[in-house]
Write a protein that holds these residues in place. Structure first.
Motif, PDB file in Angstrom:
ATOM      1  N   VAL A 182       0.860  -1.192   0.000  1.00  0.00           N
ATOM      2  CA  VAL A 182       0.000   0.000   0.000  1.00  0.00           C
ATOM      3  C   VAL A 182       0.892   1.236   0.000  1.00  0.00           C
ATOM      4  N   GLY A 183       0.880   1.951  -1.106  1.00  0.00           N
ATOM      5  CA  GLY A 183       1.684   3.159  -1.235  1.00  0.00           C
ATOM      6  C   GLY A 183       2.879   2.938  -2.140  1.00  0.00           C
TER       7      GLY A 183
ATOM      8  N   GLU B  82      -1.758   2.528  -5.137  1.00  0.00           N
ATOM      9  CA  GLU B  82      -1.332   3.917  -5.001  1.00  0.00           C
ATOM     10  C   GLU B  82      -2.492   4.863  -5.311  1.00  0.00           C
TER      11      GLU B  82
ATOM     12  N   GLY C 192       5.403   9.269  -3.923  1.00  0.00           N
ATOM     13  CA  GLY C 192       5.002   9.776  -2.613  1.00  0.00           C
ATOM     14  C   GLY C 192       5.546  11.163  -2.359  1.00  0.00           C
TER      15      GLY C 192
ATOM     16  N   ALA D 290      -6.354   3.426  -5.335  1.00  0.00           N
ATOM     17  CA  ALA D 290      -6.334   3.843  -3.932  1.00  0.00           C
ATOM     18  C   ALA D 290      -7.027   2.811  -3.041  1.00  0.00           C
TER      19      ALA D 290
ATOM     20  N   THR E 122       2.702   1.296   3.624  1.00  0.00           N
ATOM     21  CA  THR E 122       3.727   2.344   3.684  1.00  0.00           C
ATOM     22  C   THR E 122       3.148   3.747   3.697  1.00  0.00           C
ATOM     23  N   CYS E 123       1.824   3.883   3.676  1.00  0.00           N
ATOM     24  CA  CYS E 123       1.240   5.220   3.760  1.00  0.00           C
ATOM     25  C   CYS E 123       1.490   5.793   5.154  1.00  0.00           C
ATOM     26  N   GLN E 124       1.348   7.110   5.293  1.00  0.00           N
ATOM     27  CA  GLN E 124       1.509   7.695   6.622  1.00  0.00           C
ATOM     28  C   GLN E 124       0.483   7.066   7.560  1.00  0.00           C
TER      29      GLN E 124
ATOM     30  N   LEU F 105      -3.373   7.640   8.231  1.00  0.00           N
ATOM     31  CA  LEU F 105      -4.400   7.263   7.262  1.00  0.00           C
ATOM     32  C   LEU F 105      -5.115   5.983   7.661  1.00  0.00           C
TER      33      LEU F 105
ATOM     34  N   ASN G 188      -3.813  12.708   1.234  1.00  0.00           N
ATOM     35  CA  ASN G 188      -3.069  11.444   1.215  1.00  0.00           C
ATOM     36  C   ASN G 188      -1.816  11.476   2.077  1.00  0.00           C
ATOM     37  N   PHE G 189      -1.531  12.652   2.660  1.00  0.00           N
ATOM     38  CA  PHE G 189      -0.320  12.771   3.483  1.00  0.00           C
ATOM     39  C   PHE G 189      -0.598  13.407   4.848  1.00  0.00           C
TER      40      PHE G 189
ATOM     41  N   GLY H  38       8.009   2.890   6.058  1.00  0.00           N
ATOM     42  CA  GLY H  38       7.983   4.313   5.709  1.00  0.00           C
ATOM     43  C   GLY H  38       8.819   5.090   6.707  1.00  0.00           C
TER      44      GLY H  38
END
Length: 563
Positions: free
Chosen positions: A53-54, A77, A83, A304, A334-336, A339, A472-473, A511
């Motif tokens: 993820v990401g 993504e 990113g 997404a 790996t997203c923040q 989220l 997204n961040f 991340g």
């Protein structure tokens, strides 16, 4: 190409510093460079799909290494590959590229440069204040009669040199920097852990400002010295936006020289994840020669993610925005981390209450940048009245705070990063569009350079970003507050899952915000490698005995637990 120096030293030479983490002193660069590879999975699980993820740097690195092992990463993504390594060209000028996210990378980040070198990307020294790549630097503070102009640190007035020396002395007296750096240079994990663990226990609840103001070196001077240090700093610029954060965050940076000797990637930092996406590794297992992440995905990542749940077969189920749902054997997320509790519907049972607590307590830095393209690097003109550069890299307590001059050559358009701001300074720009931001910045810079008409050199449309406004961040990167070490330890430790209950296994976080060096691309890479080890272990694989991975050395190297 700019090559990184080898980490072994000639006989009698001093070994170089690296980002050999004091929290978890594992040699990721040696792990990557070994001919044995990062490990193997059983033949019967080769080709197994693993969700990623990401598609930022952590996601692309994790997917690339999983693919090399013979697994099938499936990247999801919500936006672009890259990113926060996001680069953008100005309209009509494809060669004039600026970095909206990560733009300068310390030479000590050896795991990061492993991939830079693998892909043959060209780098060049970044024009930080007073660095060799910066022709001149101007410091403009409100209570000074005139701005200070300097081409080298040695040309600064005595007051600034007092500030610089006080900072160095504080690090020597209060934080044992000499001993810590010696252990890092020698990669003496036992001694480094001994020193660092004592500092963690001592400083976990101390802010950066508290460390500075309480140090003997600064107490001998004045509050004005502290204020100036915050506004100007040394290395990459001012430090005061870090003042509320844990001093441990800053010590990790200065111990590993992450605030010095920065390089940027020619053509933009986004070239790194994009190139890795297209790269076909030679030492690949299971897949035919010429296989790349791009070819495995038929040219584009999946969409997404809106849901992460436990699957009916015990795997991890990923739901995409438009309804597609697939169960995977494992997932690397790996997203923040925020989220997971905001934009992505995530099963609470996938993580323990203590892990969720760590996610929710994450503290993200706000960050804003505004760039303009100019017809040429006019700042290299000589002012006939002063004999100085017409304009310089600028540090100021006015609205722009930091202005960088990005030179592409004498006969080419160039870029100015008019303003690089953090936290409260970044928040001031949030409601304004690019044109209004530019107008206000030019107004402030005119006070510093009254005889320079910057506006008449501007061509095209400004480019701006406020990372906290991107859904997204939700921020630029994490920076822990005092007392937050325990939360970071939980997040970092999670990839070693053998003691977790079955219903919490198989999902791995990665991340830079999972690392102890948030905000640095090297942390994105190293936590991706942790996650790769975790997936390999989860699927019954193992590393070579001659190249043990981070999980194999966990008991000896794991971060100190304060409780």
């Amino acid at each position: 190409m700019t090559e990184t120096a080898p980490d072994h030293a000639a006989a009698g030479a001093t070994p170089p510093l690296t980002m050999f983490s004091p929290d978890f002193p594992f040699s990721y660069d040696h792990f990557l460079d070994s001919a044995e590879g990062l490990g193997r999975v059983p033949e019967e699980v080769r080709g197994t799909e693993v969700a990623v993820v990401g598609a930022g740097l952590a996601g692309i690195v994790a997917a690339y290494e999983l693919m090399k092992m013979g697994l099938k990463p499936v990247i999801h993504e919500a936006g672009e590959i890259g990113g926060r390594l996001k680069s953008q060209a100005f309209d009509g000028a494809p060669d004039c590229v600026v970095d909206l996210g990560g733009m300068r990378f310390p030479s000590t980040g050896r795991a990061f440069y492993h991939y830079v070198d693998l892909l043959g990307l060209e780098t060049r020294e970044f024009p930080n204040p007073l660095s060799p790549a910066t022709p001149s630097t101007v410091i403009d503070l409100a209570d000074e009669a005139e701005p200070t102009y300097a081409e080298t640190e040695g040309q600064l007035p005595a007051f600034y040199r007092e500030v610089a020396e006080a900072w160095k002395q504080a690090l020597r007296d209060e934080a044992e920097i000499d001993a810590v750096q010696d252990a890092i240079r020698r990669r003496d994990a036992a001694e480094l852990k001994r020193l660092w663990n004592e500092l963690v226990a001592r400083f976990d609840d101390e802010s950066f400002y508290g460390f500075i103001s309480g140090s003997e070196a600064f107490r001998k001077l004045s509050w004005k010295h502290i204020e100036t240090f915050g506004q100007v700093g040394f290395g990459s610029g001012g430090w005061d936006t870090d003042f509320p954060n844990s001093v441990l965050e800053v010590l990790r940076v200065v111990f590993t020289d992450a605030d010095d000797d920065h390089h940027g990637i020619v053509g933009g930092a986004q070239r790194l994840p994009e190139s890795l996406w297209r790269h076909a590794p030679e030492d690949i297992v299971h897949w035919p020669a010429g296989t790349s992440l791009e070819s495995l995905h038929r040219g584009a990542p999946r969409g997404a993610v809106t849901g992460i749940h436990r699957g009916i077969e015990g795997g991890v189920t990923i739901t995409e925005k438009w309804g597609r749902t697939v169960e995977y054997a494992a997932a690397v997320v790996t997203c923040q981390s925020w989220l997971l509790s905001t934009r992505i519907d995530t099963d609470e049972e996938l993580f323990s209450p203590r892990m969720w607590n760590a996610v929710e307590k994450s503290h993200y830095m706000l960050s804003s940048k505004t760039f303009v393209m100019v017809d040429r690097p006019f700042w290299r003109d000589t002012d006939p009245q002063t004999g100085r550069d017409a304009m310089s890299m600028t540090l100021t307590d006015r609205l722009p705070r930091a202005t960088y001059l990005l030179d592409e050559g004498p006969d080419k358009p160039a870029a100015i990063l008019l303003s690089y701001t953090w936290n409260d300074d970044a928040l001031k720009w949030l409601p304004l569009d690019a044109d209004e931001r530019t107008r206000l910045m030019l107004h402030s810079l005119h006070k510093i350079y009254p005889h320079v008409d910057i506006g008449r050199h501007i061509i095209g449309r400004p480019i701006t970003v406020s990372w906290e406004a991107d859904p997204n961040f939700m921020g630029a990167f994490k920076n822990n507050l005092p007392g937050h070490y325990r939360y970071q330890e939980r997040l970092f430790n999670h990839f070693v899952q053998r003691d977790l209950p079955e219903h919490q296994r198989g999902i791995f976080l990665a991340g830079d915000d999972i690392s102890f060096t948030a905000g640095w691309a090297d942390g994105a890479v190293t936590t991706a490698l942790n996650a790769v080890w975790g997936v390999m272990d989860h699927l019954g694989g193992a590393t070579s005995a001659s190249n043990p991975g981070p999980g194999d050395q966990w008991d000896a190297l794991k971060p100190i637990a304060l409780d």
